[in-house]
Design a protein around this motif. Structure first.
Motif, PDB file in Angstrom:
ATOM      1  N   LEU A 168      -9.890  51.040  99.363  1.00 51.62           N
ATOM      2  CA  LEU A 168      -8.781  51.410 100.239  1.00 51.62           C
ATOM      3  C   LEU A 168      -8.424  50.259 101.174  1.00 51.62           C
ATOM      4  CD1 LEU A 168      -6.857  53.608 101.249  1.00 51.62           C
ATOM      5  CD2 LEU A 168      -8.664  54.380 102.787  1.00 51.62           C
ATOM      6  N   TYR A 169      -9.457  49.663 101.764  1.00 52.35           N
ATOM      7  CA  TYR A 169      -9.236  48.524 102.665  1.00 52.35           C
ATOM      8  C   TYR A 169      -8.504  47.389 101.948  1.00 52.35           C
ATOM      9  CZ  TYR A 169     -10.590  44.058 104.801  1.00 52.35           C
ATOM     10  OH  TYR A 169     -10.577  42.783 105.297  1.00 52.35           O
ATOM     11  N   ALA A 170      -9.061  46.968 100.823  1.00 54.48           N
ATOM     12  CA  ALA A 170      -8.489  45.827 100.120  1.00 54.48           C
ATOM     13  C   ALA A 170      -7.112  46.148  99.551  1.00 54.48           C
ATOM     14  CB  ALA A 170      -9.433  45.390  99.002  1.00 54.48           C
ATOM     15  N   GLY A 171      -6.940  47.389  99.092  1.00 49.45           N
ATOM     16  CA  GLY A 171      -5.638  47.748  98.538  1.00 49.45           C
ATOM     17  C   GLY A 171      -4.528  47.694  99.561  1.00 49.45           C
ATOM     18  N   VAL A 172      -4.795  48.223 100.756  1.00 49.33           N
ATOM     19  CA  VAL A 172      -3.766  48.229 101.799  1.00 49.33           C
ATOM     20  C   VAL A 172      -3.464  46.819 102.286  1.00 49.33           C
ATOM     21  CG1 VAL A 172      -3.208  49.027 104.128  1.00 49.33           C
ATOM     22  CG2 VAL A 172      -4.280  50.584 102.505  1.00 49.33           C
ATOM     23  N   VAL A 173      -4.513  46.025 102.550  1.00 49.51           N
ATOM     24  CA  VAL A 173      -4.257  44.685 103.092  1.00 49.51           C
ATOM     25  C   VAL A 173      -3.606  43.792 102.053  1.00 49.51           C
ATOM     26  CG1 VAL A 173      -6.164  44.905 104.718  1.00 49.51           C
ATOM     27  CG2 VAL A 173      -6.560  43.755 102.542  1.00 49.51           C
ATOM     28  N   CYS A 174      -3.897  44.035 100.776  1.00 51.37           N
ATOM     29  CA  CYS A 174      -3.269  43.208  99.745  1.00 51.37           C
ATOM     30  C   CYS A 174      -1.798  43.558  99.545  1.00 51.37           C
ATOM     31  CB  CYS A 174      -4.032  43.341  98.426  1.00 51.37           C
ATOM     32  SG  CYS A 174      -5.608  42.466  98.424  1.00 51.37           S
ATOM     33  N   ALA A 175      -1.375  44.693 100.091  1.00 53.50           N
ATOM     34  CA  ALA A 175       0.051  45.014 100.034  1.00 53.50           C
ATOM     35  C   ALA A 175       0.843  44.200 101.046  1.00 53.50           C
ATOM     36  CB  ALA A 175       0.265  46.506 100.298  1.00 53.50           C
ATOM     37  N   ALA A 176       0.156  43.609 102.028  1.00 56.57           N
ATOM     38  CA  ALA A 176       0.846  42.907 103.107  1.00 56.57           C
ATOM     39  C   ALA A 176       1.747  41.775 102.612  1.00 56.57           C
ATOM     40  CB  ALA A 176      -0.170  42.383 104.120  1.00 56.57           C
ATOM     41  N   PRO A 177       1.245  40.850 101.773  1.00 59.70           N
ATOM     42  CA  PRO A 177       2.146  39.775 101.328  1.00 59.70           C
ATOM     43  C   PRO A 177       3.326  40.300 100.524  1.00 59.70           C
ATOM     44  CG  PRO A 177      -0.155  39.220 100.904  1.00 59.70           C
ATOM     45  CD  PRO A 177      -0.129  40.659 101.273  1.00 59.70           C
ATOM     46  N   GLY A 178       3.093  41.330  99.692  1.00 63.82           N
ATOM     47  CA  GLY A 178       4.193  41.880  98.918  1.00 63.82           C
ATOM     48  C   GLY A 178       5.248  42.523  99.798  1.00 63.82           C
ATOM     49  N   ILE A 179       4.798  43.320 100.760  1.00 62.97           N
ATOM     50  CA  ILE A 179       5.743  43.955 101.686  1.00 62.97           C
ATOM     51  C   ILE A 179       6.502  42.897 102.478  1.00 62.97           C
ATOM     52  CG2 ILE A 179       5.890  45.395 103.758  1.00 62.97           C
ATOM     53  CD1 ILE A 179       3.542  47.020 102.614  1.00 62.97           C
ATOM     54  N   TRP A 180       5.793  41.851 102.918  1.00 70.42           N
ATOM     55  CA  TRP A 180       6.449  40.808 103.697  1.00 70.42           C
ATOM     56  C   TRP A 180       7.431  40.015 102.838  1.00 70.42           C
ATOM     57  CZ3 TRP A 180       6.714  41.496 108.508  1.00 70.42           C
ATOM     58  CH2 TRP A 180       7.113  40.467 109.374  1.00 70.42           C
ATOM     59  N   ALA A 305       7.624  41.679  95.582  1.00 72.75           N
ATOM     60  CA  ALA A 305       7.017  42.773  96.335  1.00 72.75           C
ATOM     61  C   ALA A 305       6.498  43.853  95.398  1.00 72.75           C
ATOM     62  CB  ALA A 305       8.034  43.359  97.311  1.00 72.75           C
ATOM     63  N   LEU A 306       7.223  44.117  94.319  1.00 74.71           N
ATOM     64  CA  LEU A 306       6.764  45.099  93.336  1.00 74.71           C
ATOM     65  C   LEU A 306       5.421  44.687  92.751  1.00 74.71           C
ATOM     66  CD1 LEU A 306       7.391  47.661  91.708  1.00 74.71           C
ATOM     67  CD2 LEU A 306       8.591  46.206  90.047  1.00 74.71           C
ATOM     68  N   HIS A 307       5.281  43.403  92.454  1.00 73.75           N
ATOM     69  CA  HIS A 307       4.009  42.895  91.950  1.00 73.75           C
ATOM     70  C   HIS A 307       2.897  43.090  92.986  1.00 73.75           C
ATOM     71  CE1 HIS A 307       1.025  39.567  91.595  1.00 73.75           C
ATOM     72  NE2 HIS A 307       1.072  39.875  90.320  1.00 73.75           N
ATOM     73  N   GLY A 308       3.175  42.745  94.253  1.00 69.49           N
ATOM     74  CA  GLY A 308       2.156  42.870  95.286  1.00 69.49           C
ATOM     75  C   GLY A 308       1.763  44.303  95.560  1.00 69.49           C
ATOM     76  N   VAL A 309       2.743  45.206  95.626  1.00 67.06           N
ATOM     77  CA  VAL A 309       2.442  46.610  95.894  1.00 67.06           C
ATOM     78  C   VAL A 309       1.701  47.228  94.718  1.00 67.06           C
ATOM     79  CG1 VAL A 309       3.479  48.875  96.280  1.00 67.06           C
ATOM     80  CG2 VAL A 309       4.342  46.877  97.522  1.00 67.06           C
ATOM     81  N   CYS A 310       2.070  46.860  93.495  1.00 70.64           N
ATOM     82  CA  CYS A 310       1.364  47.363  92.318  1.00 70.64           C
ATOM     83  C   CYS A 310      -0.095  46.908  92.330  1.00 70.64           C
ATOM     84  CB  CYS A 310       2.067  46.882  91.055  1.00 70.64           C
ATOM     85  SG  CYS A 310       1.372  47.546  89.522  1.00 70.64           S
ATOM     86  N   PHE A 311      -0.323  45.657  92.695  1.00 67.61           N
ATOM     87  CA  PHE A 311      -1.688  45.137  92.833  1.00 67.61           C
ATOM     88  C   PHE A 311      -2.464  45.952  93.870  1.00 67.61           C
ATOM     89  CE2 PHE A 311      -4.693  42.425  95.091  1.00 67.61           C
ATOM     90  CZ  PHE A 311      -5.386  41.789  94.075  1.00 67.61           C
ATOM     91  N   ALA A 312      -1.828  46.217  95.020  1.00 61.55           N
ATOM     92  CA  ALA A 312      -2.505  46.933  96.098  1.00 61.55           C
ATOM     93  C   ALA A 312      -2.795  48.380  95.713  1.00 61.55           C
ATOM     94  CB  ALA A 312      -1.638  46.884  97.358  1.00 61.55           C
TER      95      ALA A 312
END
Length: 467
Positions: A168-180, A305-312
């Motif tokens: 959960l921790y890593a998934g949420v923080v890894c969404a940060a670059p994609g969202i940004w 962002a789609l790639h980053g959010v999918c990763f997260a």
């Protein structure tokens, strides 16, 4: 001889330990570590979404652009190794707040440098590219928040919940670059280069201050700071507060232990291609979609962002699965998915096929990164902080190396090179399948070795003949 009084009061150290009020909880630790690391991880997308403007202003070729995109990963990699060990010995709260403030200084420095630039066509002053490289390295300190947060979460949560909590921790923080990457092109259009980075740096600085007040180190750190001896603090943290994992003592002894374990380096290989591959693509995909498919900046940012959010999302969803089926099985499936996505990206030239390949790469990398973190406390339990620093640090360095590799194909082959470069990911995934097999065989061999030793020392073998 005297008989002990059953009503005898506890020893002074035990009384002192019971008098210490331990504050915080696993949930609070997860929330604060996630928020702080989320802000720091946006540094991965420092220049990627704005590269189309910088290329025009600074007349950058693909390799120049790649070094600028990759430079935050350089400092992030080095500091991850150091901070993982430091947090293991001194606690994570102060380390995360300080490094996040350093990243904010770098981003605000970029904002100041952007004041020299004008996208209206005037020539850029000399030295701007070098200044942006240096400030990108400073801003990349934010990426180093990753292992610090892992230490914070790992010591608050029991071993049985490591996969879920860390996923959960890593998934949420890894969404940060994609969202940004999704938000930044719109901010650039609305606010311009300078003010976009001013707001960004201000958000990082505010998060650093809030984290230093709201977050708390795990129970044994709090007890030791209150003057309790290390062994007593561990006993009380374990018995009264449910803490299961503990550092080895000196943070850098944890790093030395981790360096001496070959399993640490096996996990480094896995994480460098998973997390490193994702971080490199987060910076590179906006350029890829613009150059290979002529997408406008906002659409390229949305696809990235789609790639980053999918990763997260994959990391979050795979976390509980790794708790049930184990990291090995998850890694085997994840690496196969990565190979399929990379080969599809190499062969295809159509938008829809490339989009499908991008999502396959995100799912494969996300699952592999989550499974690697699941294996971390299992493979190197005696040095979680040191190993976390090495694994996530050198994993981040993988992003620094892979971005210029992708750019080299584009520089040499032109437009076709943007697709051909993805073959690197297929080769890395195939090699990592061998790493997973080696870890599994080694783990299976240890019980057999222990059984053989017990058989050798069994009572039947130790009998002495009677005279």
């Amino acid at each position: 001889c005297s008989i002990s009084d059953p009503k005898r009061p506890p020893a002074p150290s035990a009384m002192a330990a019971m008098a210490v009020k331990v504050v915080g909880s696993p949930t609070l630790a997860l929330v604060t570590a996630t928020a702080g690391t989320f802000a720091g991880m946006t540094s991965i997308a420092l220049f990627g979404p704005a590269m189309h403007l910088l290329k025009e202003e600074l007349h950058l070729n693909p390799m120049d652009a790649a070094w600028l995109i990759a430079c935050p990963n350089a400092s992030g990699a080095v500091l991850r190794v150091i901070l993982g060990a430091y947090a293991d010995g001194a606690g994570a709260v102060r380390a995360l707040a300080v490094v996040l403030a350093m990243a904010a200084a770098g981003v605000l420095g970029v904002a100041a440098t952007m004041a020299w630039l004008s996208v209206e066509g005037s020539a850029a002053p000399p030295g701007v590219y070098s200044a942006l490289l240096a400030l990108g390295v400073l801003a990349g300190c934010g990426i180093a928040t990753g292992p610090v947060g892992i230490v914070q979460v790992s010591y608050w949560y029991p071993a049985s919940a490591q996969g879920t909590a860390l996923g959960l921790y890593a998934g949420v923080v890894c969404a940060a670059p994609g969202i940004w990457t999704l938000v930044l092109p719109h901010m650039l259009e609305a606010c311009g280069l300078r003010m976009t980075y001013v707001y960004w740096g201000g958000l990082m600085l505010a998060t650093s201050i809030a984290h230093s007040f709201a977050s708390h180190d795990p129970p044994h750190f709090q007890l030791q700071r209150a003057g309790i001896e290390a062994e007593e603090a561990r006993a009380v943290a374990s018995n009264d507060h449910g803490q299961e994992l503990f550092p080895t003592g000196d943070g850098f002894s944890s790093l030395r232990i981790a360096v001496g374990s070959w399993r640490t380096w096996a996990l480094v290989c896995l994480y460098a291609s998973a997390f490193g591959g994702w971080s490199s693509l987060t910076g590179w995909l906006p350029t890829y979609w613009r150059e290979a498919h002529d997408m406008p900046a906002t659409i390229a940012g949305s696809l990235t962002a789609l790639h980053g959010v999918c990763f997260a999302v994959t990391r979050v969803c795979i976390g509980p699965l790794t708790d049930h089926i184990g990291g090995d099985a998850t890694l085997a499936t994840a690496l196969s998915t990565t190979v399929a996505g990379a080969l599809l990206m190499v062969q295809s030239r159509s938008f829809h096929a490339d989009l499908a390949a991008e999502l396959l790469l995100a799912v494969g990398s996300g699952a592999a990164a989550s499974a690697t973190m699941k294996l971390l406390p299992q493979e190197v339990p005696q040095a979680v902080g040191g190993a976390a620093g090495l694994i996530t640090g050198l994993g981040s360095f993988g992003g620094f190396v892979l971005t210029p590799c992708l750019a080299a194909f584009a520089h040499a082959l032109g437009k076709d090179g943007y697709s051909q470069g993805f073959g690197v990911f297929a080769l890395l995934a195939l090699g990592n399948m061998g790493v997973v097999l080696a870890l599994r065989q080694s783990r299976n061999a240890e019980p057999a070795k222990d059984h053989a030793m017990l058989s050798f020392l069994s009572p039947s073998d130790c009998e002495v003949d009677k005279p």
